[in-house]
Design an enzyme around this catalytic site. Structure first.
Site, PDB file in Angstrom:
ATOM      1  CD1 TRP A   1       0.015  -5.979  -1.062  1.00 49.13           C
ATOM      2  CD2 TRP A   1       0.266  -5.639  -3.239  1.00 49.13           C
ATOM      3  NE1 TRP A   1       0.594  -7.094  -1.582  1.00 49.13           N
ATOM      4  CE2 TRP A   1       0.769  -6.925  -2.913  1.00 49.13           C
ATOM      5  CE3 TRP A   1       0.332  -5.231  -4.557  1.00 49.13           C
ATOM      6  CZ2 TRP A   1       1.318  -7.775  -3.857  1.00 49.13           C
ATOM      7  CZ3 TRP A   1       0.894  -6.089  -5.489  1.00 49.13           C
ATOM      8  CH2 TRP A   1       1.370  -7.333  -5.150  1.00 49.13           C
TER       9      TRP A   1
ATOM     10  CE  LYS B   1       8.050 -10.175 -11.131  1.00 48.73           C
ATOM     11  NZ  LYS B   1       9.158 -11.033 -10.619  1.00 48.73           N
TER      12      LYS B   1
ATOM     13  NE  ARG C   1       4.469   1.709  -1.144  1.00 52.77           N
ATOM     14  CZ  ARG C   1       5.320   1.538  -0.127  1.00 52.77           C
ATOM     15  NH1 ARG C   1       6.575   1.904  -0.277  1.00 52.77           N
ATOM     16  NH2 ARG C   1       4.943   1.007   1.000  1.00 52.77           N
TER      17      ARG C   1
ATOM     18  CD  GLU D   1      15.242 -19.479  -8.556  1.00 52.67           C
ATOM     19  OE1 GLU D   1      14.601 -20.207  -9.343  1.00 52.67           O
ATOM     20  OE2 GLU D   1      15.182 -18.238  -8.601  1.00 52.67           O
TER      21      GLU D   1
ATOM     22  CB  CYS E   1      -0.871   0.040   1.246  1.00 48.76           C
ATOM     23  SG  CYS E   1      -1.892  -1.404   1.434  1.00 48.76           S
TER      24      CYS E   1
ATOM     25  CG  ASN F   1       1.594  -0.121   3.945  1.00 44.10           C
ATOM     26  OD1 ASN F   1       1.213  -1.268   3.694  1.00 44.10           O
ATOM     27  ND2 ASN F   1       2.823   0.308   3.671  1.00 44.10           N
ATOM     28  N   GLY F   2      -0.297  -2.109   6.125  1.00 46.94           N
ATOM     29  CA  GLY F   2       0.163  -3.121   7.083  1.00 46.94           C
ATOM     30  C   GLY F   2      -0.945  -4.128   7.347  1.00 46.94           C
TER      31      GLY F   2
ATOM     32  CE  LYS G   1      15.992 -15.234 -10.414  1.00 50.46           C
ATOM     33  NZ  LYS G   1      15.078 -16.301 -10.477  1.00 50.46           N
TER      34      LYS G   1
ATOM     35  CG  HIS H   1      25.691 -41.375 -15.268  1.00 45.86           C
ATOM     36  ND1 HIS H   1      26.062 -42.702 -15.303  1.00 45.86           N
ATOM     37  CD2 HIS H   1      25.506 -41.088 -13.951  1.00 45.86           C
ATOM     38  CE1 HIS H   1      26.061 -43.209 -14.090  1.00 45.86           C
ATOM     39  NE2 HIS H   1      25.726 -42.258 -13.248  1.00 45.86           N
TER      40      HIS H   1
ATOM     41  CD  GLU I   1      14.918 -15.251 -14.776  1.00 43.32           C
ATOM     42  OE1 GLU I   1      13.854 -14.735 -15.120  1.00 43.32           O
ATOM     43  OE2 GLU I   1      15.227 -15.458 -13.591  1.00 43.32           O
TER      44      GLU I   1
END
Ligand code: AGP
Length: 608
Positions: free
Chosen positions: A74, A603, A27, A481, A2, A100-101, A485, A504, A488
């Site tokens: 948000w 994204k 945000r 992962e 938020c 906000n929270g 990263k 192998h 990318e």
């Protein structure tokens, strides 16, 4: 997350507030609203959707008044509807609040207020706040705010107005960001610096528990005992763009550094007063869990890499097989999804087309669908039967980082909760794991504090064409992962291999100087991993190890070791991924690439 903007001065409050909220759009949000004191009346307007909807309305129907508060929401509790958007207000609209929270004890407060006769309009936690202030208000706004805030548990940045106080604003900061700004005869409060930079660079950084009291031509900062605090007025030197990144060079860097808070928020805000995990909107009963024939964890990209770790935990805790697959394959494989299946979908954006297609296909087959996502009100969140939100905050950079670590924490929490419900683990083990998970933010922070060690490794890799990531068991999932990263954001060809599988065939690719990032965090596989590192080193590889701090012998087989704090093997991925995230970021930056928006990537991949 938020965004909050408050203003009191000689300008039109609505104009200043909306322009400030526009600077906070990065945000992420799903609705927007504003309250302005128009001379002892509060004019409140709020809309779901983009901020431009509110801005257009205010342009067509101007709001007078030079005192106001505004908000971009948000959503965490309640869908992104108009009634759930902020500002929230009491029955006679004499009090308006933006927040906000997350108020953790809002259900208890809501019950108490309903017993007082309050009728709530929204599904939000925030709406209890104006009614609490109203309950204590006897003419002194600041006093009523202190009494109300004293009843709150959780995280909150608040902006508060009262219709009978046309020259007064109160703002409160606890665990959610809030700053105060001082201009020429005007005052501001905001969630973040970008909202103010067009008006002032003089800001107070508020500490937890501090209260901003603006009245007439005065601004005071008070502590939780209502004592005036002597705060330093700071001069902001950043430009707008840098400010949106919180002073970091890239959003990816900012989001890597937000992981301690993200993991803390995702876990600790869901522990009830007895320390049990409260699974929000997941309503699966013990019987439903016991009637399951199979469990699938399906996702794409980084979310899939998190899902594979979730599988490991779920199998370990619940003692039943769990299947994982990437969504684009799962849809076309003969799977056994039926009315006795649980399909868990992991998706940061909640909009990934391949994952959404699996959701719809699974529901057609009668399966129960549980979504783990970072975006409230996203398509996957709305269409799933149960939803568990990662509270990572908005993730802007294309390369997913804080979503990954909070997804792992989320899947572990769900697994622990289900396993306890099914009697598969003892309470002792349950609480022991939760205590260990509470240590994760601090351990991640330790790695971040030593980020310069990673820089040495980045220099060794930046000019390489290929890089390999090796691991066994959990470390193999983690290697997937790490390689994603790096490729990318740096465009270096990076691949993850099961260390035991290298001989192998793939080991034929190893030559003098080939960088091999070797993950050796699993105690039960450590010896075997060391011999795999020896194998590639003997063929000229530049072995870079990532290991727990107590495993010093790994230095015998690596040219460089990045140590992470000791932890439970199962939890080490949440920590060990951080050096690899930093490595990818640093190599990309060294190559002068667009770290936040790598070529060819989006994204959210909303096409199949
Ligand atoms: C991860 O860094 C990538 N941006 C990509 O693999 C991403 O994880 C994948 O597209 C899934 O996105 P989602 O989590 O929003 O569904």
């Amino acid at each position: 997350m938020c965004g909050i903007v408050g203003y009191f001065g000689s300008k039109n409050a609505a104009d200043v507030i909306i322009s400030g909220l526009e600077k906070l759009e990065y945000r992420g949000y799903d609705s927007a609203g504003i309250a302005v004191n128009e001379g002892n009346e509060l004019e409140i307007r709020k809309f779901s959707g983009r901020l431009s909807v509110l801005a257009d309305d205010v342009k067509e129907n101007p709001m007078k008044g030079n005192l106001g508060i505004g908000h971009t929401r948000w959503a965490t509790h309640g869908e992104p509807t108009i009634v759930n958007s902020h500002p929230h207000f009491n029955k006679d609209k004499s009090i308006a609040v933006v927040h906000n929270g997350i108020i953790e004890n809002y259900l208890d407060l809501r019950k108490e207020l309903e017993q007082d006769g309050v009728e709530f309009l929204s599904d939000t936690d925030t709406e209890v706040i104006p009614f609490l202030i109203d309950k204590y208000y006897e003419g002194d706004l600041l006093d009523a705010v202190y009494k109300a805030v004293g009843r709150l548990r959780g995280a909150y940045a608040l902006g508060i107005l009262h219709k009978d106080h046309a020259d007064e604003m109160v703002a409160v900061r606890k665990d959610s960001p809030l700053i105060a700004g001082v201009g020429e005869g005007e005052f501001f409060v905001a969630s973040d610096i970008p909202a103010l930079l067009n008006y002032t660079r003089n800001v107070y950084y508020l500490d937890n528990g501090e209260v901003v009291h603006i009245k007439g031509d005065k601004i005071e900062i008070l502590n939780d005992k209502k004592e005036v605090v002597d705060k330093k007025l700071n001069k902001v030197t950043w430009d707008i763009e840098a400010a949106e990144k919180g002073g970091y060079k890239f959003f990816m860097e900012k989001e890597i550094f937000e992981q301690p808070q993200g993991c803390k928020d995702t876990l600790e805000r869901r522990l009830d007063k007895d320390g049990h995990i409260v699974l929000d909107d997941i309503k699966m009963t013990k019987e439903e869990l016991e009637n399951l024939e199979n469990i699938y964890i399906i996702a794409c990209g980084t979310a899939y890499n998190a899902g594979v770790l979730g599988k490991t935990a779920m199998q370990k805790f619940m003692g039943i097989p769990v299947y994982t697959d990437i969504a684009s394959e799962f849809r076309y494989n003969d799977n056994f999804v039926n009315e006795h299946s649980l399909v868990i979908l992991v998706s940061q954006s909640g909009e990934t087309a391949d994952t959404l297609a699996v959701l719809r296909d699974s529901k057609e087959k009668g399966a129960r669908v549980l979504a783990v996502t970072n975006v409230v009100g996203s398509t996957i969140a709305r269409e799933a039967d149960d939803v568990f939100y990662t509270w990572a905050g908005t993730e802007i950079a294309v390369a997913s980082t804080k979503a990954y670590t909070t997804q792992i924490v989320s899947l572990y929490m769900i697994s622990l909760n289900f396993a306890l419900k099914m009697g598969k683990i003892t309470e002792e083990y349950y609480f022991e794991m939760i205590e260990k998970m509470k240590e994760l933010p601090g351990k991640i922070q330790e790695v971040l504090d030593n980020k310069d060690e990673v820089y040495e490794v980045a220099k060794q890799i930046v000019n390489k064409e290929h890089a390999f990531f090796l691991g066994r068991g959990i470390d193999y999932s983690l290697a997937m992962e790490g390689s994603l990263k790096l490729k990318e954001v740096s465009y270096i060809h990076a691949e993850a291999f099961a260390a035991g599988e290298l001989k192998h065939g793939t080991i034929a690719l190893i030559e003098e100087g080939t960088p091999v990032i070797s993950l050796a965090t699993q105690q039960n596989l450590f010896e075997k991993m060391v011999s795999n590192m020896e194998e590639v080193r003997a063929r000229g590889a530049n072995v870079i190890a990532i290991a727990q701090r107590h495993n010093k012998e790994v230095e015998k087989v690596s040219s460089h070791t990045l140590y992470i704090p000791d932890s439970d093997d199962l939890l080490s991925p949440v920590i060990a991924v951080v050096p690899m995230q930093l490595l990818a970021l640093m190599v990309s930056d060294m190559k002068g690439l667009d770290v936040d928006k790598p070529r060819n990537l989006a994204k959210s991949v909303t096409v199949e």
